[in-house]
Design a protein around this motif. Structure first.
Motif: not given
Length: 295
Positions: A44-46, A52-54, A81-92
């Motif tokens: 899950e994204f959250d 990531v913060e940890q 795979e893109i749906d699972r990862t791209a948003g997190l990469v962009a947010e980091i």
């Protein structure tokens, strides 16, 4: 003849420079529901963001985002795979612009999107199964991990694997991919080689690779090791995944002493402590609070 980087002592990823004597911890953040270790704890994204913060607070230097389980499992499309990862990469990339982002993928199409989203390193654990991956790294100015799988296809387990000399095969495979990547325009100071423990190897092979890691290090390319709680640790000590930390840290210390530079890990704080201790013993890092016997 082996070709080494123009300056093999320095590794540059994103805004970070990893100089000689510096150990980098690559923290694993899986956006998968079926990870062999965490069983989907950060799917899950959250939860992934909290992870990531940890890991940054625990001393991670690189964050490795993956969207497909490495081993056998249900198929995952490129779109998924893109749906699972791209948003997190962009947010980091947006919230933590100094963070070095690695993406664990063997697909050029996925890597292209993730580099557009802010990734700095393509962690290809499947030895250029997609031959277009290096060209993607070159186009984006990203780094690239060149790995060894003994010719095994992505997401397959080894069966009846034999080598005349496993380390010779590892050296030939990884440095060959590194040379080819440079020819395609990948930055030499962004290339890392990975012997890829357990991929296309049984436990005896992974132990031999660990024992002879110095031979790969002697090629001049920075070496990444991914040892965390792997099957060769479990089979050596006859322990389940949850009880493999001590064995992982022992293998980590051995690899660090021989000169490995990047360490992909689930247990970031423990790995950071081991690497800092090895660096201090080697004379590359001063003790943080020396006092005993100084006066």
């Amino acid at each position: 003849m082996l070709i080494v980087p123009c300056d093999a002592s320095v590794l540059r990823l994103g805004s970070a420079t990893f100089s000689p004597g510096t150990f980098a911890v690559m923290a694993i953040v899986n956006r998968t529901p079926d990870s062999f270790y965490d069983k989907g704890a950060t799917f899950e994204f959250d939860r992934a963001w909290r992870r990531v913060e940890q890991v940054i607070s625990e001393g991670a230097d690189i964050i490795d985002i993956g969207g497909v389980k490495a081993g056998v499992g249900p198929p995952v499309s490129e779109a998924e795979e893109i749906d699972r990862t791209a948003g997190l990469v962009a947010e980091i990339h947006r919230q933590l612009p100094q963070a070095v982002i690695s993406v664990d993928t063997y697909r050029a199409g996925v890597a292209d999107v993730l580099c557009e989203s802010g990734a700095h390193l393509i962690n290809d654990a499947w030895a250029a199964a997609d031959p277009d991956l290096a060209a993607v790294a070159a186009r984006h100015g990203a780094g690239l991990v060149c790995s060894h799988t003994g010719g095994h296809a992505p997401r397959t387990d080894p069966h009846g694997v034999t080598y005349d000399d496993v380390m010779a095969d590892v050296i030939a495979g990884t440095t060959g991919l590194a040379r080819h990547a440079v020819e395609l325009g990948v930055r030499p100071d962004g290339i890392v080689v990975d012997p890829t423990h357990d991929f296309g190897k049984n436990t005896y092979h992974s132990l031999e690779v660990s024992r002879r890691l110095g031979e790969l290090i002697d090629t001049g390319w920075p070496v990444l090791v991914s040892l965390s709680r792997k099957d060769f640790v479990g089979e050596t000590l006859d322990l389940p995944v949850a009880e493999r930390l001590n064995g992982t840290l022992a293998a980590t210390a051995v690899a660090a002493w021989q000169g490995a530079r990047v360490f992909r890990a689930h247990d970031v704080a423990a790995t950071r402590q081991v690497l800092d201790m090895v660096a201090a013993i080697k004379g590359d890092l001063p003790p943080r609070a020396p006092s005993r016997g100084l006066i």
